[in-house]
Design a protein around this motif. Structure first.
Motif, PDB file in Angstrom:
ATOM      1  N   THR A  52     -17.016 128.560 -51.684  1.00  0.00           N
ATOM      2  CA  THR A  52     -15.696 128.956 -52.188  1.00  0.00           C
ATOM      3  C   THR A  52     -15.244 128.138 -53.395  1.00  0.00           C
ATOM      4  OG1 THR A  52     -14.622 127.551 -50.530  1.00  0.00           O
ATOM      5  CG2 THR A  52     -14.937 129.882 -49.974  1.00  0.00           C
ATOM      6  N   ARG A  84     -10.902 131.169 -48.977  1.00  0.00           N
ATOM      7  CA  ARG A  84     -10.965 130.544 -47.668  1.00  0.00           C
ATOM      8  C   ARG A  84      -9.575 130.128 -47.227  1.00  0.00           C
ATOM      9  NH1 ARG A  84     -13.250 124.624 -47.064  1.00  0.00           N
ATOM     10  NH2 ARG A  84     -11.948 124.858 -45.247  1.00  0.00           N
ATOM     11  N   THR A  85      -9.439 129.887 -45.939  1.00  0.00           N
ATOM     12  CA  THR A  85      -8.210 129.328 -45.403  1.00  0.00           C
ATOM     13  C   THR A  85      -8.567 127.967 -44.808  1.00  0.00           C
ATOM     14  OG1 THR A  85      -8.538 130.383 -43.250  1.00  0.00           O
ATOM     15  CG2 THR A  85      -7.238 131.594 -44.879  1.00  0.00           C
ATOM     16  N   PHE A  86      -7.546 127.167 -44.588  1.00  0.00           N
ATOM     17  CA  PHE A  86      -7.756 125.829 -44.033  1.00  0.00           C
ATOM     18  C   PHE A  86      -7.110 125.757 -42.660  1.00  0.00           C
ATOM     19  CE2 PHE A  86      -8.026 125.473 -48.594  1.00  0.00           C
ATOM     20  CZ  PHE A  86      -9.119 124.643 -48.767  1.00  0.00           C
ATOM     21  N   GLN A  87      -7.693 124.955 -41.769  1.00  0.00           N
ATOM     22  CA  GLN A  87      -7.149 124.803 -40.432  1.00  0.00           C
ATOM     23  C   GLN A  87      -5.828 124.059 -40.449  1.00  0.00           C
ATOM     24  OE1 GLN A  87     -10.416 122.866 -38.412  1.00  0.00           O
ATOM     25  NE2 GLN A  87     -11.121 124.809 -37.589  1.00  0.00           N
ATOM     26  N   VAL A  89      -2.677 123.038 -42.883  1.00  0.00           N
ATOM     27  CA  VAL A  89      -2.082 123.326 -44.192  1.00  0.00           C
ATOM     28  C   VAL A  89      -1.338 122.139 -44.744  1.00  0.00           C
ATOM     29  CG1 VAL A  89      -1.955 125.781 -43.900  1.00  0.00           C
ATOM     30  CG2 VAL A  89      -0.105 124.369 -43.049  1.00  0.00           C
TER      31      VAL A  89
END
Length: 89
Positions: A52, A84-87, A89
């Motif tokens: 990413t 992507r996302t993050f666990q 924030v």
């Protein structure tokens, strides 16, 4: 014949003397679910960060929709549909 949507070829990542990802390779085909599994510390998150654009690879190729995208910044990859996302924030 259908081409892979994503090809990760022999991707490696070094942090100084630590080899976090060692020649990882896989193919993701359109219309299929592809999973990446492994124990804690195996380099899964590091590999996703490389794909990413949040980390540059130390070696290898990442091909998305026929174009080599290794080392492109996250904002350019997001325009192509890779994010992507993050666990936390």
């Amino acid at each position: 014949m259908v081409e892979p949507m994503l090809r990760v070829e022999n991707v490696s990542k070094r942090f100084g003397g630590l080899l976090a990802v060692n020649q990882a390779s896989f193919v993701a085909w359109p219309g299929r679910i592809t999973a990446l599994i492994g124990p804690n510390g195996a380099g899964k998150t590091t590999l996703f960060s490389i794909i990413t654009g949040f980390l540059p690879p130390s070696g290898g190729r990442i091909v998305y929709d026929g174009d080599d995208i290794a080392g492109l910044p996250p904002h350019r990859l997001a325009r192509r549909g890779i994010a992507r996302t993050f666990q936390i924030v």
